[in-house]
Scaffold this active site. Structure first.
Site, short mmCIF file in Angstrom:
data_model
loop_
_atom_site.label_atom_id
_atom_site.label_comp_id
_atom_site.label_asym_id
_atom_site.label_seq_id
_atom_site.Cartn_x
_atom_site.Cartn_y
_atom_site.Cartn_z
N ASP A 1 87.47 30.62 -8.03
CA ASP A 1 86.59 29.58 -7.52
C ASP A 1 87.31 28.24 -7.61
OD1 ASP A 1 84.71 31.49 -7.16
OD2 ASP A 1 83.29 30.75 -8.66
N ASP B 1 76.05 38.00 1.41
CA ASP B 1 75.51 37.69 0.09
C ASP B 1 74.06 38.17 0.05
OD1 ASP B 1 77.91 36.47 -0.41
OD2 ASP B 1 77.14 34.42 -0.37
#
Lengths: 205, 254
Positions: B12, B131
């Site tokens: 990330d 997602d």
């Protein structure tokens, strides 16, 4: 080290191939879209990703580029490497979004991978074997990174330098005289790819 | 053999810095994504994924610099997700050295953006992000905003649609599992993997090596993505390969 022309015709992997050639030891790589530079180069690399037709159109859109490549490779016998779609362009034709002429340097057609087994995924994406056919130049057995939905069907088995297996054999590399093309991405195949590029830089076919 | 199952560490990145990453003492700058990428390159990761979670529009360009610098020193495939909204966004990342771009919320709002990118740059470079959260047994829904906002879109139908529009791969993340270390949502992963002909990356919830094995054997995934088990030194990529190989999954040996 002599001048290496890395042909710039908008291919997405241009800079990755450039970085890998530098890492592999090339100290005189010229990124160029100038046919005069390509015609005089001592070594040529044609990158390429994406669709056959888009790449073909972009290459022939540069006036004189294909002639310059022909001049360097077929008249002066300079070493040439095509990577991924840069390799597929060596075929007579590609059948992606219609049938389109290739360079015709290595007889064959580029077609969609259509595995008989429905669990075999397309695109062929990931690390897979490079299995040598006979004793081709530059190549060694190993694992390389592939990323493609279309594959090179060579008309003459003598031009198949290596295969890989994904729902059946697929051409992993082609070779003819001073021309070699790899379906895998040497610029993304870590040490396997960098050592292949090093050998190309020293190639005196 | 056949094509190898891929092990993909995911980093990330916010404002060009790693949010949570490997904490090895030999790193000059543990917050530099390029340093982290070098560690995974040397460790034999099969691919690398950068997820750009930069919140502000102004700082969006920072990921391009990260990708460009990574491509100068790492010779492995790199996927970049987060903030990809248009073919021009994709083009900038691909030219910087990314091999694939993952399209997330833009493809929820307008799935055709996947076709726009695939038509210009090829299916092989477009990853469709899915997602999802389970909303009923055997039913999953697409969620946005880090899993907080329901969309009412059926996750499996959305996945099939992205594949038909030209995605070359799907990144299937269980927002229920993300961060829990309880393992992938295997039913979700398998339902989607069996419904499409393109590869599926399992994501969200890995806490053990066994979870990676399950993602492939039970989830039918072609690749397994994980973050914290690698970043915090719990396991190495080599251990992940060994665990998969021990279960009979083809992995890279070189």
């Amino acid at each position: 080290m002599s001048a290496l022309a890395l042909i710039d015709y908008g291919a997405g992997n241009l800079h990755s191939v450039y970085n890998a050639l530098r890492k592999a030891g090339a100290d005189d790589v010229v990124i160029t879209g100038d046919p005069d530079v390509v015609a005089k180069a001592d070594r040529i690399v044609l990158p390429g990703v994406g669709a056959f037709r888009a790449c073909r159109d972009a290459l022939v859109a540069i006036p004189g580029m294909v002639d310059a490549m022909n001049d360097a490779v077929h008249r002066r016998g300079m070493p040439f490497l095509g990577v991924c779609v840069g390799m597929q362009l060596l075929a007579d034709a590609g059948e992606e979004f219609g049938r389109h002429d290739g360079l015709g340097w290595i007889p064959g057609t580029v077609r969609l991978i259509e595995p008989a087994d429905p669990t075999v995924k397309v695109p062929h994406m990931g690390w897979n074997d490079v299995i040598l056919q006979g004793t081709p130049p530059l190549l060694v057995s190993g694992e390389a990174y592939f990323l493609h939905s279309y594959h090179f069907e060579a008309a003459d088995p003598a031009h198949v330098a290596a295969v890989t297996v994904h729902g059946g054999p697929l051409v992993a590399a082609v070779a003819r005289d001073t021309v070699i093309g790899c379906q895998f991405h040497p610029e993304k195949s870590q040490s396997y790819g960098l050592s292949f590029l090093s050998r190309f830089l020293e190639w005196r076919p | 053999m056949t094509v190898r199952t891929r092990v993909i560490p995911c980093l990330d990145v916010a404002n060009g810095r790693v949010v949570k990453g490997v904490n090895f003492i030999d790193l000059r700058d543990a917050g530099d994504p390029v340093e982290q990428a070098r560690v995974y390159d040397a460790a034999g990761a099969d691919e690398l994924c950068f997820l750009d979670i930069t919140a502000t529009h102004e700082a969006r360009g920072t990921i391009l610099d990260v990708v460009r610098r990574t491509a100068e020193v790492c010779f492995m495939p790199v996927t970049v997700g987060g903030g990809v909204r248009s073919p021009d966004d994709a083009r900038a990342l691909l030219l910087a050295g990314a091999d694939k771009v993952a399209v997330n919320s833009a493809a929820v709002a307008r799935p055709e953006v996947v076709a726009d990118i695939a038509d210009r740059f090829g299916s092989q470079c477009v990853v469709g992000s899915v997602d999802a959260r389970m909303v009923a047994p055997g039913r999953w829904e697409i969620f946005t905003h880090g899993g907080r906002k329901p969309t009412g879109i059926d996750a499996v139908e959305h996945a099939i649609r992205l594949a038909k529009l030209g995605a070359g791969e799907l990144l299937v993340t269980s927002m229920d599992g993300d961060g829990t270390k309880a393992g992938y949502d295997l039913a979700l992963t398998r339902t989607i993997a069996d419904a499409v002909s393109i590869p599926v990356i399992a994501s969200g919830g890995v806490g053990t090596l066994q979870h990676l094995v399950e993602g492939v054997i039970e989830g039918h995934a072609s690749a397994v993505l994980a973050a914290s088990i690698f970043h915090f030194g719990q396991h190495t990529v080599a251990e992940a390969h060994q665990a998969l190989a021990a279960a009979g999954v083809p992995v890279r040996t070189g």
